[in-house]
Scaffold this active site. Structure first.
Site, PDB file in Angstrom:
ATOM      1  N   LYS A  44       0.999  -1.178  -0.069  1.00  0.00           N
ATOM      2  CA  LYS A  44      -0.139   0.080  -0.082  1.00  0.00           C
ATOM      3  C   LYS A  44       0.945   1.186  -0.089  1.00  0.00           C
ATOM      4  CE  LYS A  44      -4.022   2.197   2.149  1.00  0.00           C
ATOM      5  NZ  LYS A  44      -3.513   3.390   2.188  1.00  0.00           N
ATOM      6  N   ARG A  79      -4.074   8.433  -5.069  1.00  0.00           N
ATOM      7  CA  ARG A  79      -4.665   7.721  -5.698  1.00  0.00           C
ATOM      8  C   ARG A  79      -4.861   8.776  -6.875  1.00  0.00           C
ATOM      9  NH1 ARG A  79      -8.222   3.484  -5.323  1.00  0.00           N
ATOM     10  NH2 ARG A  79      -8.663   2.421  -7.028  1.00  0.00           N
ATOM     11  N   LYS A 120      -3.185  -2.909   7.542  1.00  0.00           N
ATOM     12  CA  LYS A 120      -2.217  -2.013   8.173  1.00  0.00           C
ATOM     13  C   LYS A 120      -1.554  -2.570   9.540  1.00  0.00           C
ATOM     14  CE  LYS A 120      -3.959   2.333   6.199  1.00  0.00           C
ATOM     15  NZ  LYS A 120      -4.404   3.633   6.437  1.00  0.00           N
TER      16      LYS A 120
END
Length: 991
Positions: free
Chosen positions: A327, A332, A519
């Protein structure tokens, strides 16, 4: 609906609203030929909040649930509806009245109802503090008065208005209501407000903004101004989502918005419920920003459970792999490119962020764009056969000197630097990491599986080193590979991982289980505790409003700092901690520090005690209050890792810090200093590396899976790019067919079917080959068909699929449906089943009248069982919109799987109470201690030896498990329930 003649007021409003920026109504009509025109002027702005916002707010306060009803509708007042249904009714009634009383152009109202989705209006450049300063001047009040402080320091508790602390629009309402220019609502229409907001968005600086807000103040009462402020801040919070408003205006509203991100187009193109959105209009288009697919938030449980959820929809025994991607810490971004001979260089580019902000000005619209920081370097990025393409990826900053990704906050700075020095081969630069392709040579690829899209991406994009690169992924079949991968990215200060199902299609504006974030804050054994001194505090908002709810922590100066003349009591800002505190912690902190906190004065900062990031000019992470280190206290903080950041004084901070407890046994001068932290960080990295190596060795012993390339139907693996050569002029171009029998319904001979396929670009072969490339067509089990079926892996498609591809409104290759298959392998049949709903209705095409009738006749004659309410998805959506659910007991244990270890003499009633707490808080009760998904073991026993023995027995059972569940006493549950927050487990471990 009856048509009414247009009034002169409506025509005047139209000219004022839409002919902005030099655009004439004639030009607007040319761009939007379907634009509706209202027959009457828009409503007063007050009608908007009185008929819509206020009722929705009142409805939001009502309890919800399957047995709750709060309203009566119908001619006899007997039909009860739930708050959810009532919310929809409020919106539908508003829209219905608008169509009747104003007309079909809802756009003026919609851009005020969902202002966050209005892309036509520029940003205002106004946040709470700026608006507060402007209203202090408009109201002509002393900034040091109680009302002045309420506006300028709206998070502070204050005195008279402490109940509104943390709610900026609420504080503005209370201050303005004591000195209003109007008591009753004003005469500004919705069109008037839009016109003024356009001027406000074009205003530059306080000098131009002030008279516009002052004009609003003179024409509105306090209620109107409160809603106006919420519109400017784009923080409506009326209890209904953008999707709800769009779909209640038109059934296809959300669909069109997802592919266009254009609120104006949705309101105008779908101005009537009678208008249908055809298949082509629901596809993505070049240079039309769409809403991207998002990754689902990680949920509680093991990595095995996560993988099971990720792949449950499409996996088979022979196809059960998943992808692991890093990630990235960037923005984006989607890139659109089209070959255009009218443009110098022959290619035209555009870039948009996830929030639909156009960044083409920053990265460049072509090879010869003088302001290009990226595009000028992409001449060789695409194959010559690629004429148009849309890519989805992440824009990151790559530092060429250290050859690694930098923090997100450096992206724009790096892009501006690259504009000035475009051919500099050193230092930071924008790098576009591509992980998906959505459009290629006129074809929308969303319905292809991810692995097929990746194949197309690899064959269409060459890439350019450290300018545009394909984001790598790892293919895995076992959850064991996730943890070492996560440890690796944490060691490199990355954000985490994304798990993806390679069999999934791309779903616009969706956050589903096909992509799942992982995460490091979810892993208990990453990171280490540090003891730091508190040097500042921040007031909270929402339910934490009116008190210091998070704290700035600092590092003490090193011996070298002191020798260089630094005050020994000076502390350097290090991290900001806000999670993990309970009510008694806040109370204890308040008692220890009463009278010791000081207001932060930006003009005269306490530099002899507190040093912030960026120096006195920037004062990054500036607290609301500060405290002398010698009068402060030490807290224990745990974090996933350390990372660099220019927001803190020593250019380093902690990632995902969380409060573990007060260290009352330590004085401020025994807290961590910078040198001690550097040593600790090195030890943490060595420990992480050791665990990674251990996991890698374990993984190496596992069997290896050979990646099998999946080819899109009809492609040759070697020359798959040929499928995308130039714009298609025929539906079946480059597809090879073998027709084996006549069609039964409608009756067509084998020769007629072959002629139909040839007429639409297909190639006909008379020799059937079951190789997965040739499309075999038959409606009867003739000898040849039976022979192929008996031989094994043949997929036989009915002629119906050919007819449906060429049917009215289609003219594109449809995904297979069960009704299209005469015989198919289990894999193809399962995939085809995903293209229709539970009743057989196609997701990709319109049914004929006969098909629709047959579908209705075959439906079960009973009430439809709708899918159960997805609580986790609902909670995720609330958290995305800024709602703090930390004090809601019903979400307290939502990431916990709890096993109860109960002593022999314990009352079952007592244990049942604890279990009910967990269930009410969203947790899961496990009855098996060997269950690998268990996250907490609660020991319920009498004090003394029996509890210790029970705890020892539990620890012996779970000692070899990875990760090890947290073992706590029942006191942990009682305190969590009392404080309405998940507390640190270490403080409640059994003795």
């Amino acid at each position: 609906m009856s048509k009414k003649p247009r009034s002169s007021e409506a025509e005047d409003e139209e000219r004022r609203q839409y002919a902005v920026g030099g655009t004439t109504l004639k030009e607007l009509d040319a761009e939007y030929p379907y634009r509706p025109k209202n027959h009457s002027r828009t409503w007063l702005f007050s009608e908007l909040y009185q008929s819509l916002f206020d009722p929705l707010n009142e409805n939001k306060k009502k309890p919800t649930g399957p047995n709750v009803h709060r309203a009566k509708l119908g001619p006899h007042g007997s039909s009860k509806i739930s708050p959810h249904e009532q919310r929809r009714s409020i919106i539908e009634q508003f829209f219905s009245r608008w169509r009747t009383e104003v007309g079909n152009d809802i756009y003026p109202a919609m851009r005020l109802i969902i202002p966050s989705q209005d892309r036509d209006r520029n940003v205002y450049g106004l946040k709470e503090n700026a608006i507060g300063k402007l209203f202090v001047k408009i109201l002509k009040i002393d900034r040091n008065s109680e009302d002045g402080k309420a506006l300028l320091r709206w998070k502070d508790p204050g005195q008279r208005i402490s109940s509104m602390a943390g709610d900026f629009s609420g504080r503005c309402h209370e201050v303005i209501s004591r000195r209003p220019m109007r008591m009753d609502p004003g005469n500004m229409t919705i069109a008037d407000v839009n016109e003024m907001l356009d001027k406000l968005s074009a205003a530059s600086g306080e000098k131009e903004q002030l008279p516009i807000l002052e004009s609003f103040y003179h024409q509105m009462n306090a209620d109107e101004l409160m809603w106006l402020i919420r519109i400017i801040l784009k923080q409506m919070k009326v209890g209904a989502t953008e999707k709800t408003f769009l779909n209640l205006w038109h059934a296809d509203g959300d669909t069109l918005f997802n592919v266009s991100s254009n609120l104006r187009r949705v309101c105008w193109q779908l101005h009537s419920p009678d208008i249908d959105l055809n298949g082509r209009q629901s596809q993505i288009e070049l240079f039309q920003i769409f809403q991207p697919q998002l990754a689902q938030f990680q949920f509680s449980g093991t990595f095995q459970k996560m993988v099971d959820v990720l792949t449950r929809s499409h996996r088979t025994e022979t196809d059960n792999d998943f992808w692991i991607e890093e990630k990235l810490d960037g923005e984006r971004m989607q890139m659109h490119m089209q070959r255009d001979d009218t443009v110098r260089g022959g290619m035209r580019f555009a870039y948009w962020s996830r929030q639909a902000k156009n960044y083409t000005y920053l990265y460049g619209n072509g090879f010869f764009d003088e302001k290009s920081s990226l595009t000028r370097h992409l001449r060789d990025a695409f194959l010559p056969e690629v004429n148009s393409i849309i890519l989805d990826g992440e824009m990151v900053t790559w530092d060429m000197d250290i050859d690694k990704i930098m923090n997100f906050g450096t992206l724009k700075t790096a892009a501006l630097a690259a504009q000035k020095n475009p051919f500099d081969q050193t230092g930071p630069r924008p790098l576009y990491r591509v992980f998906d392709i959505l459009y290629l040579n006129g074809n929308d690829l969303r319905q292809y599986m991810l692995r097929n899209r990746r194949q197309a991406l690899e064959k269409a994009v060459n890439g350019v080193h450290r300018r545009l690169e394909l984001h790598p992924h790892e293919t895995a079949t076992s959850p064991e590979v996730i943890e070492p991968a996560l440890r690796t990215v944490v060691a490199n200060a990355s954000e985490g991982l994304v798990l993806k199902d390679p069999r999934s299609v791309y779903t616009l504006n969706s956050r589903n289980d096909d992509w799942i974030k992982v995460k490091p804050e979810y892993m208990d054994d990453l990171g280490e505790n540090v003891d730091v001194v508190v040097i500042g505090g921040y007031y909270g908002s929402g339910h934490r409003g009116g008190r210091l709810s998070s704290f700035l922590c600092g590092l003490r100066p090193t011996r070298n700092d002191i020798q260089a003349g630094v005050n020994p009591e000076t502390c350097f800002s290090f991290c900001k901690v806000g999670g993990g505190f309970k009510g008694e912690d806040y109370q204890q902190i308040l008692e220890m520090t009463e009278g010791k906190w000081h207001d932060w004065d930006r003009k005269n900062p306490p530099s002899q005690y507190v040093v912030l990031g960026g120096g006195e000019a920037k004062q990054a992470e500036r607290p609301d209050k500060w405290i002398r280190p010698s009068e402060s206290f030490v807290i224990s903080v745990k974090a996933a890792s350390a990372t660099t950041s220019d927001q803190f004084a020593k250019l380093i901070t902690l990632r995902f810090p969380r409060f573990k407890g007060l260290r009352l046994d330590r004085t401020w001068d025994s807290a961590l200093d910078y040198d001690e932290f550097v040593t600790l960080r090195k030890r943490m990295e060595e420990a992480t590396e050791g665990k990674t190596m251990k996991m890698e060795k374990k993984r190496a012993r596992a069997s290896k899976r050979v990646k099998k390339e999946v080819v899109i139907a009809g492609q040759d693996k070697v020359a798959a790019a040929a499928m995308f050569e130039g714009p298609r002029s025929h539906v079946f171009a480059n597809l090879e067919f073998c027709v084996l029998s006549d069609a039964t319904q409608p009756r067509k001979s084998k020769t007629q079917i072959e002629a139909l396929i040839k007429d639409h670009g297909g190639k006909i072969s008379q020799r059937a080959v079951a190789d997965g490339k040739m499309i075999l067509v038959a409606d009867k089990k003739v000898v040849k068909v039976a022979s192929l079926i008996k031989a094994g892996e043949a997929d036989i498609v009915r002629p119906k699929w050919v007819f449906d591809c060429l049917g009215e409104g289609n003219n594109f290759v449809l995904p297979y449906e069960p009704a299209h298959l005469l015989h198919a392998t289990d894999r193809l049949r399962d995939w085809a089943g995903e293209n229709v709903d539970e009743f057989g209705d196609s997701y990709a095409r319109n049914l004929s009248a006969k098909e629709f009738k047959d579908l209705l006749m075959d439906m079960p004659k009973k009430e439809i069982d709708y899918e159960p309410f997805d609580k986790q998805l609902f909670v995720t959506q609330l958290e995305e919109r800024g709602h703090d659910l930390g004090n809601l007991k019903c979400h307290l244990f939502r990431r916990s799987v709890v096993f109860f270890a109960v002593g022999e003499s314990i009352s079952p009633i007592r244990v049942l109470k604890f279990k009910n707490w967990v269930r009410f808080g969203g947790g899961i009760i496990s009855e098996d201690l060997d269950d690998i998904s268990v996250t907490h073991v609660v020991v319920v026993g009498t004090d003394g030896p029996s509890e210790r023995e029970l705890s020892a027995e539990v620890r012996a059972t779970i000692s070899k498990r990875t990760p090890i569940p947290r073992v706590v006493t029942q006191l942990w549950l009682e305190e969590c329930w009392k404080e309405s927050t998940l507390l640190d487990e270490e403080r409640y471990a059994p003795a």
